[in-house]
Design an enzyme around this catalytic site. Structure first.
Site, PDB file in Angstrom:
ATOM      1  N   ASP A   1      28.942  -0.477  30.986  1.00 19.73           N
ATOM      2  CA  ASP A   1      28.318  -1.688  30.427  1.00 19.73           C
ATOM      3  C   ASP A   1      27.822  -2.631  31.525  1.00 19.73           C
ATOM      4  O   ASP A   1      27.108  -3.592  31.238  1.00 19.73           O
ATOM      5  CB  ASP A   1      29.302  -2.433  29.511  1.00 19.73           C
ATOM      6  CG  ASP A   1      29.253  -1.906  28.084  1.00 19.73           C
ATOM      7  OD1 ASP A   1      28.301  -1.188  27.748  1.00 19.73           O
ATOM      8  OD2 ASP A   1      30.172  -2.217  27.302  1.00 19.73           O
TER       9      ASP A   1
ATOM     10  N   THR B   1      33.469   2.088  19.755  1.00 21.54           N
ATOM     11  CA  THR B   1      33.925   0.769  19.334  1.00 21.54           C
ATOM     12  C   THR B   1      34.340   0.764  17.869  1.00 21.54           C
ATOM     13  O   THR B   1      33.900   1.600  17.097  1.00 21.54           O
ATOM     14  CB  THR B   1      32.756  -0.218  19.578  1.00 21.54           C
ATOM     15  OG1 THR B   1      32.359  -0.050  20.917  1.00 21.54           O
ATOM     16  CG2 THR B   1      33.065  -1.624  19.237  1.00 21.54           C
TER      17      THR B   1
HETATM   18  O1  DON Z   1      30.866  -3.789  24.665  1.00 22.73           O
HETATM   19  C1  DON Z   1      29.871  -3.187  24.290  1.00 22.73           C
HETATM   20  O2  DON Z   1      28.841  -3.715  23.970  1.00 22.73           O
HETATM   21  C2  DON Z   1      29.946  -1.673  24.181  1.00 22.73           C
HETATM   22  N1  DON Z   1      30.944  -1.172  25.075  1.00 22.73           N
HETATM   23  C3  DON Z   1      30.229  -1.303  22.763  1.00 22.73           C
HETATM   24  C4  DON Z   1      30.246   0.178  22.542  1.00 22.73           C
HETATM   25  C5  DON Z   1      30.059   0.588  21.150  1.00 22.73           C
HETATM   26  O3  DON Z   1      29.909  -0.194  20.255  1.00 22.73           O
HETATM   27  C6  DON Z   1      29.974   2.026  20.903  1.00 22.73           C
HETATM   28  N2  DON Z   1      29.916   2.299  19.506  1.00 22.73           N
HETATM   29  N3  DON Z   1      29.146   2.908  18.925  1.00 22.73           N
END
Ligand code: DON
Length: 563
Positions: free
Chosen positions: A414, A372
């Site tokens: 997720d 992310t």
């Molecule tokens: O939407 C979410 O909560 C996750 N897919 C976010 C993933 C994320 O932040 C990975 N980074 N370190």
């Protein structure tokens, strides 16, 4: 809690000065009018150039998002999705959901074997892990509603960057090397990042440039209904995926009402479901508001205890109540009410840590029937956007479509593959976040904007999976409660608790040993091994004189630029 209009504040401010002047004050970039803070200098520059041309924050959002897809393939994407929270200069607020969706052929138990056990890796690596991407639809929706420059003008520097190439940084060199075995596992043939890339090499992304060129010419539908859609589906199906042309054609973004709540004299505006970010942030901040955090001191034993206990309770609720609001009823108003959270904190005591096994989700009367990257933008007109965008894991599913030049997400992880079984962030889910066709998976992404006295005050967000919410929380508190500037607030060591596992994760060797001993004494388990870095925050703070201070996280190659 800070009573800013009382005399007390003066002594607190002095106290804060005393505690923070021990080290030299660090200040981030300060600019007069406009700023972009993102994970890569190239992306911040392209965003700022759009602002300098007279484009607004939404034009710069399109440019920055797509420039990150080129310059930061680790998380920047057109094969993933994201959320934008905005505040216009007239005070209008809103949120855009361009989160991925489960394919039409997705099934509740698609990641379970015949014995009902989760098949390791199926929701994280390869074609079955991929949700229907939302990013291209997201930038076009933002542009259609608020953009002022033409799409072609905005995309032109991004396409140029992809063709010209992007310099490999030291951190990127290490990341590419680390994930090469996974690239080989997920792809049938070698991909561009399988080559040996060293710091200062230049990677040209010509296939991505060609894809962006077609999108620039033919618009949003090029990705969802055009030649790009056809080539993408062909690739996915050749690799055992279930994505169809119908999935792409049906993809739509959603404009959402952001979560808003007050904390002292701040108004927090954050992401609503299908992200858990805004609700959890509200629950945690409601839970800690009545405690004198500023008196306890930054990262003091008592401050960590109060924040941890509020986090524990909020994450327990997250796992039970939250999911895609288009599919499940979320008792949103109750969850974010002060009364509800105060009740949840009733059994907290400084003498003894609460055990997570003794905390379940709260009792809520259901009136009706849960890698992310972040960027922050403020334009010369006073509009602000806060965007978090993701492929989920590092380089998503690791599947790279060489024909089109981008990685596909692994956002399906997720979802809750099975009740009670943790996902890659250790998060437990329940029915509210089970898989269903066309459903959006629950997120922790927390793009946030904060107002103070009715005016824009802070734009903030971060990657970090489940630690996103607690990193955003600590950054806001670092400025509001503990008197740090924006860059200093971003730099501070962070900790995290998410109910299960019942441990406080801490960035290693950054916290006072005495504090750790005191926490352990009253029953907290501390883990300093598994989270070398918690969050990678980007923020912009509006200073009292109206100037902007950027906070770009030194944990990455992040950069604030502006004018
Ligand atoms: O939407 C979410 O909560 C996750 N897919 C976010 C993933 C994320 O932040 C990975 N980074 N370190």
């Amino acid at each position: 809690m800070k009573q800013i209009f009382s005399l007390l504040v003066i002594s607190i401010a002095l106290f804060n000065c005393k505690t923070t002047t021990k080290k030299e004050k660090i200040t981030g970039l300060i600019t007069e009018k406009a700023m972009v803070v993102s994970a890569r200098e190239e992306a911040s520059k392209i965003g700022v150039d759009i602002l300098k041309k007279g484009g607004n924050a939404f034009d710069a959002m399109v440019a920055t998002e797509l420039a990150l897809a080129v310059a930061y393939p680790y998380a920047g994407n057109i094969g993933g999705g994201g959320f934008m929270v905005y505040r216009k200069n007239d005070g209008e607020i809103g949120a855009l959901d361009y989160r991925e969706k489960a394919p039409l052929a997705a099934e509740k138990d698609m990641y379970l074997d015949d014995n009902g056990n989760v098949i390791k890796g199926k929701s994280t690596i390869g074609a079955m892990a991929v949700g229907i991407p939302g990013t291209v639809a997201g930038v076009f929706a933002a542009h259609k509603k608020f953009g002022t420059l033409s799409i072609q003008e905005i995309l032109q520097p991004v396409i140029e960057l992809a063709n010209k190439g992007v310099i490999v940084t030291k951190k990127q060199e290490a990341r590419i090397k680390k994930y090469q075995p996974a690239f080989k596992k997920a792809n049938k043939s070698l991909i561009i990042l399988d080559s040996v890339w060293k710091e200062n090499d230049i990677i040209k992304y010509n296939a991505l440039a060609a894809t962006l060129e077609r999108i620039s010419k033919n618009g949003r539908d090029e990705f969802y209904k055009g030649e790009t859609a056809e080539r993408l589906v062909k690739f996915m199906q050749a690799n055992g995926g279930i994505m169809t042309l119908e999935d792409l054609a049906k993809y739509e973004v959603k404009w959402r009402k952001p979560i808003t709540f007050n904390y002292d004299d701040l108004k927090i505006i954050s992401m609503s479901p299908p992200s858990s970010g805004g609700i959890c942030l509200a629950q945690i901040m409601n839970g800690i508001e009545s405690y004198d955090l500023d008196k306890f001191g930054h990262n003091s034993t008592k401050a960590i205890q109060v924040i941890t206990e509020a986090e524990r309770r909020a994450y327990a609720d997250r796992s039970f109540f939250l999911g895609d609001p288009d599919f499940v009823n979320i008792p949103l108003e109750t969850l974010i009410s002060k009364e509800y959270t105060n009740g949840r904190m009733d059994n907290f005591s400084f003498e003894k840590a609460t055990k997570s096994e003794d905390v379940a989700h709260g009792t809520v009367e259901m009136i009706e029937s849960d890698e992310t990257t972040h960027y922050a933008i403020v334009d010369q007109f006073g509009n602000a956007v806060s965007v978090t965008t993701t492929l989920n894991g590092a380089y998503g599913s690791k599947m790279y479509c060489s024909d089109l030049g981008f990685f596909l997400n692994n956002e399906m992880d997720d979802f809750s593959s099975k009740p009670g079984v943790p996902n890659m962030f250790g998060l437990i889910g329940a029915k509210a976040n089970e898989i269903a066709p066309q459903k959006r998976m629950l997120s922790s992404m927390t793009p946030t904007i904060v107002e103070k006295d009715g005016k824009l005050w802070m734009v903030v967000g971060t990657p970090g999976g489940s630690t996103i919410i607690t990193s955003v929380l600590q950054t806001i508190l670092n400025v509001h409660e503990f008197g740090f500037g924006m860059q200093e607030a971003v730099n501070q060591p962070r900790f995290h608790h998410q109910w299960l596992p019942d441990v406080i994760m801490m960035e290693p060797n950054k916290f006072d040993k005495k504090t750790i001993t005191e926490l352990e004494k009253v029953g907290y388990k501390i883990n300093q091994k598994d989270a070398p870095v918690i969050g990678k925050v980007e923020g912009i703070l509006v200073l009292q004189n109206g100037k902007l201070e950027g906070g770009a996280d030194p944990r990455g190659d992040d950069k604030a630029l502006g004018y």
